[in-house]
Structure formats: C-alpha cells, structure tokens
Design a protein around this motif. Structure first.
Motif, PDB file in Angstrom:
ATOM      1  N   VAL A 122      53.844  44.239  55.477  1.00  0.00           N
ATOM      2  CA  VAL A 122      53.160  42.950  55.101  1.00  0.00           C
ATOM      3  C   VAL A 122      52.408  42.982  53.959  1.00  0.00           C
ATOM      4  CG1 VAL A 122      51.335  42.919  56.627  1.00  0.00           C
ATOM      5  CG2 VAL A 122      52.399  40.520  55.980  1.00  0.00           C
ATOM      6  N   ASP A 123      52.390  42.154  53.122  1.00  0.00           N
ATOM      7  CA  ASP A 123      51.481  41.857  51.952  1.00  0.00           C
ATOM      8  C   ASP A 123      50.118  41.410  52.259  1.00  0.00           C
ATOM      9  OD1 ASP A 123      49.988  41.267  49.624  1.00  0.00           O
ATOM     10  OD2 ASP A 123      51.836  40.200  48.583  1.00  0.00           O
ATOM     11  N   THR A 124      49.180  42.615  52.617  1.00  0.00           N
ATOM     12  CA  THR A 124      47.970  41.949  52.923  1.00  0.00           C
ATOM     13  C   THR A 124      47.057  41.152  52.146  1.00  0.00           C
ATOM     14  OG1 THR A 124      47.167  44.304  52.505  1.00  0.00           O
ATOM     15  CG2 THR A 124      47.984  43.923  54.919  1.00  0.00           C
ATOM     16  N   GLU A 125      47.267  41.457  50.800  1.00  0.00           N
ATOM     17  CA  GLU A 125      46.729  40.552  49.628  1.00  0.00           C
ATOM     18  C   GLU A 125      47.130  39.160  49.824  1.00  0.00           C
ATOM     19  OE1 GLU A 125      47.099  42.499  46.015  1.00  0.00           O
ATOM     20  OE2 GLU A 125      46.064  44.280  46.484  1.00  0.00           O
ATOM     21  N   LEU A 126      48.301  38.940  49.935  1.00  0.00           N
ATOM     22  CA  LEU A 126      48.833  37.680  50.089  1.00  0.00           C
ATOM     23  C   LEU A 126      48.074  36.974  51.297  1.00  0.00           C
ATOM     24  CD1 LEU A 126      50.407  35.178  49.535  1.00  0.00           C
ATOM     25  CD2 LEU A 126      52.399  36.178  50.553  1.00  0.00           C
ATOM     26  N   LEU A 127      48.017  37.835  52.416  1.00  0.00           N
ATOM     27  CA  LEU A 127      47.282  37.171  53.832  1.00  0.00           C
ATOM     28  C   LEU A 127      46.000  36.966  53.470  1.00  0.00           C
ATOM     29  CD1 LEU A 127      48.799  39.417  56.536  1.00  0.00           C
ATOM     30  CD2 LEU A 127      49.349  37.086  56.151  1.00  0.00           C
ATOM     31  N   GLN A 128      45.279  37.806  52.648  1.00  0.00           N
ATOM     32  CA  GLN A 128      44.025  37.545  52.287  1.00  0.00           C
ATOM     33  C   GLN A 128      43.548  36.204  51.589  1.00  0.00           C
ATOM     34  OE1 GLN A 128      41.330  39.739  53.540  1.00  0.00           O
ATOM     35  NE2 GLN A 128      40.196  37.832  52.936  1.00  0.00           N
ATOM     36  N   ARG A 129      44.731  36.113  50.422  1.00  0.00           N
ATOM     37  CA  ARG A 129      44.412  34.794  49.912  1.00  0.00           C
ATOM     38  C   ARG A 129      44.672  33.719  50.563  1.00  0.00           C
ATOM     39  NH1 ARG A 129      47.412  37.882  46.363  1.00  0.00           N
ATOM     40  NH2 ARG A 129      49.298  36.812  46.569  1.00  0.00           N
ATOM     41  N   LEU A 130      45.771  33.463  51.676  1.00  0.00           N
ATOM     42  CA  LEU A 130      46.056  32.390  52.363  1.00  0.00           C
ATOM     43  C   LEU A 130      44.716  32.205  53.303  1.00  0.00           C
ATOM     44  CD1 LEU A 130      49.577  33.323  53.238  1.00  0.00           C
ATOM     45  CD2 LEU A 130      48.920  31.367  52.004  1.00  0.00           C
ATOM     46  N   ASP A 131      44.360  33.338  53.825  1.00  0.00           N
ATOM     47  CA  ASP A 131      43.200  33.131  54.785  1.00  0.00           C
ATOM     48  C   ASP A 131      41.864  32.454  54.140  1.00  0.00           C
ATOM     49  OD1 ASP A 131      41.390  33.762  57.204  1.00  0.00           O
ATOM     50  OD2 ASP A 131      40.407  35.200  56.116  1.00  0.00           O
ATOM     51  N   GLU A 132      41.616  32.953  52.686  1.00  0.00           N
ATOM     52  CA  GLU A 132      40.622  32.402  52.036  1.00  0.00           C
ATOM     53  C   GLU A 132      40.997  30.897  51.813  1.00  0.00           C
ATOM     54  OE1 GLU A 132      40.413  34.710  48.597  1.00  0.00           O
ATOM     55  OE2 GLU A 132      39.357  36.217  49.731  1.00  0.00           O
ATOM     56  N   ALA A 133      42.108  30.332  51.518  1.00  0.00           N
ATOM     57  CA  ALA A 133      42.507  29.079  51.066  1.00  0.00           C
ATOM     58  C   ALA A 133      42.443  28.204  52.419  1.00  0.00           C
ATOM     59  CB  ALA A 133      43.901  29.162  50.908  1.00  0.00           C
ATOM     60  N   THR A 184      48.509  25.917  55.265  1.00  0.00           N
ATOM     61  CA  THR A 184      47.839  27.312  54.897  1.00  0.00           C
ATOM     62  C   THR A 184      47.910  27.997  56.227  1.00  0.00           C
ATOM     63  OG1 THR A 184      45.578  26.662  55.250  1.00  0.00           O
ATOM     64  CG2 THR A 184      46.358  26.663  53.003  1.00  0.00           C
ATOM     65  N   ASN A 185      47.685  27.659  57.435  1.00  0.00           N
ATOM     66  CA  ASN A 185      47.698  28.468  58.631  1.00  0.00           C
ATOM     67  C   ASN A 185      49.105  28.606  58.823  1.00  0.00           C
ATOM     68  OD1 ASN A 185      46.313  29.370  61.087  1.00  0.00           O
ATOM     69  ND2 ASN A 185      47.807  27.831  61.973  1.00  0.00           N
ATOM     70  N   ARG A 186      49.958  27.811  58.746  1.00  0.00           N
ATOM     71  CA  ARG A 186      51.457  27.894  58.796  1.00  0.00           C
ATOM     72  C   ARG A 186      51.920  29.230  57.891  1.00  0.00           C
ATOM     73  NH1 ARG A 186      56.883  26.452  57.395  1.00  0.00           N
ATOM     74  NH2 ARG A 186      58.016  25.673  59.281  1.00  0.00           N
ATOM     75  N   LYS A 187      51.542  29.116  56.773  1.00  0.00           N
ATOM     76  CA  LYS A 187      51.895  30.206  55.671  1.00  0.00           C
ATOM     77  C   LYS A 187      51.327  31.490  56.090  1.00  0.00           C
ATOM     78  CE  LYS A 187      52.568  27.021  51.601  1.00  0.00           C
ATOM     79  NZ  LYS A 187      51.905  26.886  50.520  1.00  0.00           N
ATOM     80  N   PHE A 188      50.200  31.647  56.648  1.00  0.00           N
ATOM     81  CA  PHE A 188      49.708  32.767  57.001  1.00  0.00           C
ATOM     82  C   PHE A 188      50.549  33.378  58.344  1.00  0.00           C
ATOM     83  CE2 PHE A 188      47.115  35.370  59.893  1.00  0.00           C
ATOM     84  CZ  PHE A 188      46.505  36.062  58.901  1.00  0.00           C
ATOM     85  N   HIS A 189      50.763  32.681  59.164  1.00  0.00           N
ATOM     86  CA  HIS A 189      51.715  33.235  60.365  1.00  0.00           C
ATOM     87  C   HIS A 189      53.121  33.449  60.042  1.00  0.00           C
ATOM     88  CE1 HIS A 189      48.342  32.925  63.221  1.00  0.00           C
ATOM     89  NE2 HIS A 189      47.879  31.962  62.693  1.00  0.00           N
ATOM     90  N   LEU A 190      53.751  32.629  59.095  1.00  0.00           N
ATOM     91  CA  LEU A 190      54.923  33.004  58.812  1.00  0.00           C
ATOM     92  C   LEU A 190      55.250  34.083  58.006  1.00  0.00           C
ATOM     93  CD1 LEU A 190      56.428  29.286  58.637  1.00  0.00           C
ATOM     94  CD2 LEU A 190      56.675  31.132  60.558  1.00  0.00           C
TER      95      LEU A 190
END
Length: 264
Positions: free
Chosen positions: A129-140, A160-166
């Motif tokens: 998984v792209d953890t940097e993308l997850l971090q950005r989604l979490d911040e959003a 944003t929560n949907r994008k994080f989990h998917l």
C-alpha cells in the motif's frame, strides 16, 4: 460520354462526406444521450439516498422525483431500476418506491462483514500500500471544518474515509474483497448520515487511522490486522449509539422528516 474529371470526383467525395448522418447513427447518438441522462439521474438520486437527503423508509413516486431533479421519465426509471437492483429501494405497486429503511440489525450486519474483511485487507496490504497516500487521506479526513454546516463536515468525512479504507482494500490485491467493501462503505454512508447527521455530531475516529498507517509503514501485518479490527469495533459502538438515538427520536415518522427536522 467523357470520364469524370478528378475535380468532379473529388467534389462528389467531399459532398458525400458532408452528407447527413444515417438514421442508424442518429439512433445510436440518441441512445447515448439517453444513457448519459439516466446515469446522471442515478448518481444524483443515489447521492441523496446515501446521505439521507431522501430519508430511509420514505415512499417516493416517479412524478415527485422528476419534479425534484428536473429529469425525464425514462431517466427517472433508469435510476430507480438501478437503486432497486442495489437494494436501496423497492417498488410498491400503485404507490411508487420505498427507500430501504435502516434498522439496528443493519448496523450489526454491515459491521460484522467489515470486521471480517477489513482486517484481512490490512494484513494483505502490508508492503503493497501507498502509505504516503494514506497519510494524506488521513490528514484530509481530520481537516477542521468548524465553520461549515455539520452536513458538509459529515459528507467530507464520508468521502475521505471511504477513500482511505478502499485504498487499503485495493492494495490487498483481492478484487472481490475490494468490490464487497465498496458496497459496504455505501451502506455505511447511510448509517453515518442518519446517526451522526441527525445528532449533529461528526465521527471522531481518525486517530485509529494513524495507528493503522504506523503498522503498515513498518510492515507489521499482524498488528495492522489487529488495529483494523479494533477500529471497526470502536466505530460500531459509536454508530449503533447514534443510529439508535436517531431512530428513537424520530419514532414512526422518520420517513416523513428531514435530518434538519429531526434535529429540532
């Protein structure tokens, strides 16, 4: 008779190329436009069903939806057929369509399924998984919107929560798992909109995301799996509490009231 000159041949070809389209091409074009309008109607009505702008349990008619969304009957029927197929509505003879109600059993069922597949997804996503993308989604997801209406805050959270989990589900490499979770997240949208939206509060679960990201960054698959399960169990309790409060406050009149009405 002398043969046609190159100029006359070219002129004829040019004229042919600008001829009116055939009836078949025109028919295909009309079908494409009709399909596009049907898709647009479906997306708009579905959005309002998922965010409880159209309340669970409400009975709606084609004529009502046509007026509300400014759409033609064909587009309206396309949208309704798709919503019925997805389980968000059912046809009622001589009345219209009933939007599927929400019960506490729905909360339990949805979270039970999430608790089975999301920990697995987190374990499989480790190292992929792209953890940097997850971090950005979490911040959003955590972005403050105190100056915005609660409906805006909740809709932003849902997106944003949907994008994080998917994103985690996609990294699992299991396409069926991803599709199943995508459907569950749509069901979740209605639970959150009804429960948290009526109560006028925003879900507070983002710190769980940080822990899951930490486990994924270090490649600790067992910990990522355990944290994903814990996250779902925590959110289950919050959601059940708020949905119960909303259903209790509305009584049997929930289908006839908006979220704004229920907050009064």
């Amino acid at each position: 008779m002398s043969p046609a000159s190159p100029t006359s041949s070219s002129s004829s070809a040019s004229h042919a190329s600008h001829a009116s389209p055939s009836p078949l091409a025109s028919h295909d074009s009309e079908e494409a436009v009709a399909l596009a309008r049907g898709d647009d109607a479906y997306e708009r009505i579905r959005h309002d069903v998922l965010t409880c702008v159209i309340m669970p349990g409400a009975v709606v008619s084609e004529a009502e939806l046509m007026r509300r969304y400014g759409i033609a009957r064909t587009s309206c029927r396309v949208a309704l057929v798709r919503l019925v197929h997805e389980g968000f509505a059912r046809a009622i003879p001589r009345q219209g369509y009933r939007i599927s109600p929400i019960t506490l059993a729905d909360v339990e069922e949805i979270f039970t399924l999430r608790a089975q597949i999301e920990p697995m997804a987190a374990r499989l996503a480790c190292g992929n998984v792209d953890t940097e993308l997850l971090q950005r989604l979490d911040e959003a997801c955590e972005a403050p919107f105190a100056d915005k209406p609660i409906d805006h805050q909740i809709e932003w959270f849902l997106r944003t929560n949907r994008k994080f989990h998917l994103t985690i589900a996609a990294a699992s490499g299991n396409a069926r798992l991803y599709r199943t979770l995508a459907g569950l997240m749509d069901d979740m949208a209605r639970l959150v909109s009804l429960g948290f939206g009526v109560q006028g509060v925003r879900p507070r679960i983002e710190h769980d995301h940080e822990s899951i990201i930490g486990a994924l960054v270090t490649g600790n698959a067992p910990r990522a799996e355990a944290l994903a399960r814990q996250h779902i169990e925590t959110f289950l309790q919050q959601t059940k509490e708020h949905v119960f409060a909303s259903l209790s406050a509305s009584g049997t009149w929930l289908p006839y009231l908006s979220i704004a009405d229920l907050r009064k």
